[in-house]
Scaffold this motif. Structure first.
Motif, mmCIF file in Angstrom:
data_model
loop_
_atom_site.group_PDB
_atom_site.id
_atom_site.type_symbol
_atom_site.label_atom_id
_atom_site.label_comp_id
_atom_site.label_asym_id
_atom_site.label_seq_id
_atom_site.Cartn_x
_atom_site.Cartn_y
_atom_site.Cartn_z
ATOM 1 N N GLU A 49 19.709 -80.107 -62.137
ATOM 2 C CA GLU A 49 19.023 -78.818 -62.073
ATOM 3 C C GLU A 49 19.456 -77.913 -63.221
ATOM 4 O OE1 GLU A 49 16.632 -75.679 -60.506
ATOM 5 O OE2 GLU A 49 16.627 -77.855 -60.229
ATOM 6 N N LYS A 50 20.743 -77.973 -63.576
ATOM 7 C CA LYS A 50 21.278 -77.122 -64.637
ATOM 8 C C LYS A 50 21.212 -77.797 -66.011
ATOM 9 C CE LYS A 50 24.437 -74.863 -61.390
ATOM 10 N NZ LYS A 50 23.703 -73.587 -61.361
ATOM 11 N N ASP A 51 20.601 -78.981 -66.057
ATOM 12 C CA ASP A 51 20.458 -79.735 -67.309
ATOM 13 C C ASP A 51 21.812 -79.998 -67.963
ATOM 14 O OD1 ASP A 51 18.974 -81.118 -69.196
ATOM 15 O OD2 ASP A 51 18.738 -79.377 -70.505
ATOM 16 N N ARG A 52 22.786 -80.365 -67.132
ATOM 17 C CA ARG A 52 24.122 -80.667 -67.629
ATOM 18 C C ARG A 52 24.432 -82.147 -67.397
ATOM 19 N NH1 ARG A 52 25.898 -78.107 -71.341
ATOM 20 N NH2 ARG A 52 28.071 -78.425 -70.744
ATOM 21 N N TYR A 53 23.587 -82.978 -67.959
ATOM 22 C CA TYR A 53 23.787 -84.421 -67.862
ATOM 23 C C TYR A 53 23.179 -85.076 -69.100
ATOM 24 C CZ TYR A 53 18.856 -85.227 -66.920
ATOM 25 O OH TYR A 53 17.491 -85.303 -67.044
ATOM 26 N N PRO A 68 31.804 -90.760 -76.667
ATOM 27 C CA PRO A 68 32.620 -89.639 -76.182
ATOM 28 C C PRO A 68 32.105 -89.130 -74.843
ATOM 29 C CG PRO A 68 31.102 -88.891 -77.875
ATOM 30 C CD PRO A 68 30.979 -90.389 -77.830
ATOM 31 N N ILE A 69 33.015 -88.678 -74.000
ATOM 32 C CA ILE A 69 32.612 -88.039 -72.746
ATOM 33 C C ILE A 69 32.303 -86.590 -73.084
ATOM 34 C CG2 ILE A 69 33.307 -87.441 -70.397
ATOM 35 C CD1 ILE A 69 35.033 -89.887 -70.329
ATOM 36 N N SER A 70 31.053 -86.361 -73.433
ATOM 37 C CA SER A 70 30.625 -85.065 -73.944
ATOM 38 C C SER A 70 29.137 -84.893 -73.685
ATOM 39 C CB SER A 70 30.925 -84.976 -75.444
ATOM 40 O OG SER A 70 30.338 -83.832 -76.016
ATOM 41 N N LEU A 71 28.691 -83.643 -73.679
ATOM 42 C CA LEU A 71 27.269 -83.338 -73.507
ATOM 43 C C LEU A 71 26.677 -82.720 -74.774
ATOM 44 C CD1 LEU A 71 27.275 -81.854 -69.881
ATOM 45 C CD2 LEU A 71 26.507 -84.121 -70.599
#
Length: 286
Positions: free
Chosen positions: A142-146, A272-275
């Motif tokens: 929903e927050k577009d954090r993926y 990397p574990i990053s967005l």
């Protein structure tokens, strides 16, 4: 009231089939972790059942018709309420480059249900594969954090935020067929030195279950406690505020020798574990 017997029988059969369909979803499919990909289908079927039953059992008497209409309205309101809360969801369907594989994520917008990943079964159903950590409280889709990144066309790396503080986590979905008859450790298979193809000053070294990561002139050290294997072909390396976190995936061209160590010339992808939309880098075995 329906007077034609053929129409009445047909409508009754349809209603019965729809009721059986709903019962199978609730009492057979869901207990075995099979779910409708789109929940609105369940509530749409409920509307059809309510309307069908009303016409089947509609009375000639006015006062009974009024009561039946009132009952129908109550059920319609209840169904609409459930549809509003449980049927309002975010569905993500991500396909690999050649549309051979897909990752399905299902997130409830208004309910505190956990976000699940599904493996499609048939057209409208999916088998639950895993749940996303923290997803009952923080709605990453929903927050577009993926972010979903496909590696070698058959492994998907999902990076998502788990809380308002910005903590990130990764899940790996592998669709690659494995010829290995027994489980093996990826960290052991990585033994040796790996050099980034585009920037030779960046490299990764693995020995005795520990990693050394050279990136942009800095060296980072990781012990076995920092490394978690996911599936057959990947590991997640967890750092801290002084060390980057990343995922290592064995690419499809990596062949193992008799000791289950990747042969020279094989490649891996370090993501990397990053967005920040940065894609994984390819490293080659020396």
């Amino acid at each position: 009231m329906i007077k034609h017997i053929g129409i009445k029988v047909g409508l009754g059969c349809i209603a019965a089939l729809l009721i059986v369909f709903q019962a199978l979803i609730l009492f057979v499919a869901e207990p075995k972790d099979y779910y409708l990909i789109y929940d609105w289908i369940f509530y749409a079927v409920n509307y059809l059942i309510i309307i069908a039953l009303f016409f089947l059992f509609a009375s000639k008497r006015r006062y009974l018709v009024a009561i039946q209409i009132l009952i129908v309205i109550v059920f319609l309101v209840m169904n609409t309420t459930y549809l509003y809360y449980k049927g309002d969801e975010n569905i993500v369907v991500s396909h690999s480059q050649h549309q051979q594989h897909e990752v399905i994520l299902k997130e409830s917008k208004k309910m505190k249900d956990e976000t699940v990943s599904l493996k499609r079964r048939g057209v409208i159903f999916g088998k639950k594969v895993t749940t996303l950590t923290g997803s009952s409280r923080y709605k990453a889709i929903e927050k577009d954090r993926y972010q979903i990144e496909w590696v070698s066309g058959d492994i998907a790396i999902l990076t998502y935020q788990t809380n308002v503080q910005g903590a990130l986590k990764q899940s790996i979905f592998s669709f690659r067929a494995s010829d290995y008859s027994s489980y093996y450790y990826v960290i052991v298979s990585l033994t040796g030195k790996w050099v980034e193809k585009d920037h030779s000053q960046n490299y990764l070294m693995s020995n005795n279950g520990e990693l050394i990561y050279a990136k942009e002139g800095h060296l980072y050290y990781y012990s076995q406690d920092d490394i978690e294997q996911q599936g057959v072909f990947s590991i997640i390396v967890t750092g801290d505020q002084h060390r980057p976190s990343f995922t290592v995936v064995l690419n499809a061209d990596s062949e193992l020798d008799k000791n289950a160590i990747v042969k020279k010339g094989g490649t891996i992808t370090v993501s990397p574990i990053s967005l920040d939309q940065s894609k994984g880098k390819v490293f080659e075995k020396q």
